[in-house]
Design an enzyme around this catalytic site. Structure first.
Site, PDB file in Angstrom:
ATOM      1  N   ASP A  18      28.910  38.425  34.469  1.00 34.91           N
ATOM      2  CA  ASP A  18      27.775  38.960  33.707  1.00 34.91           C
ATOM      3  C   ASP A  18      26.468  38.716  34.463  1.00 34.91           C
ATOM      4  O   ASP A  18      25.399  39.154  34.032  1.00 34.91           O
ATOM      5  CB  ASP A  18      27.734  38.406  32.272  1.00 34.91           C
ATOM      6  CG  ASP A  18      27.523  36.909  32.209  1.00 34.91           C
ATOM      7  OD1 ASP A  18      27.518  36.256  33.269  1.00 34.91           O
ATOM      8  OD2 ASP A  18      27.364  36.377  31.086  1.00 34.91           O
ATOM      9  N   SER A  19      26.573  38.076  35.632  1.00 32.09           N
ATOM     10  CA  SER A  19      25.418  37.966  36.532  1.00 32.09           C
ATOM     11  C   SER A  19      24.957  39.358  36.957  1.00 32.09           C
ATOM     12  O   SER A  19      23.862  39.511  37.506  1.00 32.09           O
ATOM     13  CB  SER A  19      25.770  37.132  37.768  1.00 32.09           C
ATOM     14  OG  SER A  19      26.984  37.563  38.341  1.00 32.09           O
ATOM     15  N   ASP A  25      34.276  38.851  32.967  1.00 35.91           N
ATOM     16  CA  ASP A  25      33.455  37.784  32.389  1.00 35.91           C
ATOM     17  C   ASP A  25      33.005  38.180  30.986  1.00 35.91           C
ATOM     18  O   ASP A  25      32.371  39.222  30.805  1.00 35.91           O
ATOM     19  CB  ASP A  25      32.236  37.604  33.320  1.00 35.91           C
ATOM     20  CG  ASP A  25      31.574  36.267  33.170  1.00 35.91           C
ATOM     21  OD1 ASP A  25      32.131  35.392  32.496  1.00 35.91           O
ATOM     22  OD2 ASP A  25      30.487  36.096  33.764  1.00 35.91           O
ATOM     23  N   LYS A  32      37.046  35.314  31.865  1.00 34.40           N
ATOM     24  CA  LYS A  32      36.355  34.027  31.987  1.00 34.40           C
ATOM     25  C   LYS A  32      35.387  33.886  30.821  1.00 34.40           C
ATOM     26  O   LYS A  32      34.786  34.876  30.398  1.00 34.40           O
ATOM     27  CB  LYS A  32      35.584  33.963  33.307  1.00 34.40           C
ATOM     28  CG  LYS A  32      34.710  32.717  33.443  1.00 34.40           C
ATOM     29  CD  LYS A  32      34.072  32.612  34.801  1.00 34.40           C
ATOM     30  CE  LYS A  32      32.721  33.284  34.921  1.00 34.40           C
ATOM     31  NZ  LYS A  32      31.705  32.836  33.972  1.00 34.40           N
ATOM     32  N   GLU A  77      30.122  24.973  37.710  1.00 37.03           N
ATOM     33  CA  GLU A  77      28.886  25.519  38.307  1.00 37.03           C
ATOM     34  C   GLU A  77      27.797  24.453  38.366  1.00 37.03           C
ATOM     35  O   GLU A  77      27.490  23.799  37.354  1.00 37.03           O
ATOM     36  CB  GLU A  77      28.391  26.733  37.486  1.00 37.03           C
ATOM     37  CG  GLU A  77      27.087  27.290  38.059  1.00 37.03           C
ATOM     38  CD  GLU A  77      26.694  28.658  37.505  1.00 37.03           C
ATOM     39  OE1 GLU A  77      27.483  29.277  36.759  1.00 37.03           O
ATOM     40  OE2 GLU A  77      25.580  29.099  37.850  1.00 37.03           O
TER      41      GLU A  77
HETATM   42  O1  KIV Z   1      28.403  35.874  35.922  1.00 36.19           O
HETATM   43  C1  KIV Z   1      28.718  35.262  36.935  1.00 36.19           C
HETATM   44  O2  KIV Z   1      28.727  35.768  38.044  1.00 36.19           O
HETATM   45  C2  KIV Z   1      29.058  33.854  36.764  1.00 36.19           C
HETATM   46  C3  KIV Z   1      28.786  32.967  37.925  1.00 36.19           C
HETATM   47  C4  KIV Z   1      27.351  32.628  37.984  1.00 36.19           C
HETATM   48  C5  KIV Z   1      29.601  31.768  37.874  1.00 36.19           C
HETATM   49  O3  KIV Z   1      29.446  33.455  35.726  1.00 36.19           O
END
Ligand code: KIV
Length: 292
Positions: A47-48, A86, A116, A185
């Site tokens: 979700d980044s 995610d 995740k 993290e």
């Molecule tokens: O969203 C993402 O890419 C993540 C990473 C920052 C671990 O959760």
């Protein structure tokens, strides 16, 4: 030769043998093609993307549909790489049945292999429910961006003995709830080492030191495409922003100077057709015809 997609079992074997897992985020089809060709062991549609792709200030505004669209595109580009979706903010925190529903969308609609979610002891009921539905789960503890306001910002976690102990308890709870992986993290390497040695599931790290079973980086950080904010744990392997800027500027210049396009970028008319058209244009006043 077609690459064989790794299974959860393969990742457990890699941990046992001390073979490190390479892991990167990925949000689109062209990057997925390259990531698969490069040979990454696993990909995360994180979700980044809220920050790297959509320009939000954090990950909180990201919604399920956005995640599914990006995950689908990544799956098309990387059909033979283990793919993790995610879970965005509020897609799993409220109720376990909603958590299962949304986790299921990553598997059914986007073809992901796992999901995740962020949190330790406070999300074990959701992890259990998702695992009971037959879905592979990666936990995520330490700096959890969706709750960064509660954590006082995007700050490293587990830097005191007490907070490190809380993280260790969270890691054990996540494994006990049935997760097949955990991501740590922004925590000190010693804490990453204790957790990696204590758990039997593969432990991935992003800013969690060198002892984890594998390493994750955000693709835009690695390639030098996102420079608004660079955490300490980032290693930049390329400065693609400079190369993109150079190409953009050169294109603008060539358009302005009429240096682009050239002969080789154009299409030819079929034999004799240009002469035919010239004759037609001479014989009729085409503009006049449109006035009628
Ligand atoms: O969203 C993402 O890419 C993540 C990473 C920052 C671990 O959760």
């Amino acid at each position: 030769m077609k690459k064989k997609k790794k299974s959860v079992f393969d990742f457990f074997e890699m941990k046992k043998k001390g073979e490190k897992i390479s892991f990167i985020t990925c949000y689109d089809y062209p990057t997925a093609l390259l990531a698969e060709e490069a040979g990454f062991d696993m990909l995360l549609v994180g979700d980044s993307l809220g920050m790297c792709v959509y320009g939000y200030e954090g990950t909180v505004p990201v919604v399920m549909d956005q995640m599914i669209w990006h995950a689908e595109a990544v799956r098309r580009g990387a059909p033979n790489t283990f793919l993790i979706g995610d879970m965005p903010f509020l897609s799993y925190q409220k109720r376990w049945d909603e958590a299962v529903e949304n986790a299921g969308r990553f598997i059914k609609e986007a073809g992901c292999d796992a999901i995740k979610l962020e949190g330790g002891r406070r999300v074990v009921d959701k992890i259990k429910a998702i695992v009971d539905a037959g879905i592979v789960v990666m936990g995520h503890i330490g700096l959890t961006p969706q709750s960064s306001v509660q954590l006082g910002g995007f700050k490293a976690q587990g830097r005191t003995a007490e907070s490190a102990l809380e993280l260790i308890k969270d890691a054990i709870a996540v494994e006990k709830a049935g997760a097949s992986f955990i991501l740590l993290e922004a925590i000190p390497p010693q804490v990453g080492k204790v957790i990696t040695e204590m758990l039997s599931i593969p432990v991935l790290g992003i800013g969690a030191g060198m002892y984890c079973d594998g390493q994750l980086l955000i693709v835009h950080d690695l390639l030098g495409l996102f420079k608004a904010f660079t955490p300490k744990f980032v290693k930049r392997y390329a400065d693609l922003d400079k190369e993109i800027l150079r190409a953009f500027k050169e294109y603008i210049k060539e358009v302005k100077e009429s240096a682009f396009p050239q002969e080789q970028h154009t299409y030819t008319m079929l034999e004799g057709e240009w002469e035919k058209l010239e004759k037609m244009l001479k014989e009729t006043d085409i503009k006049e015809e449109f006035k009628k």
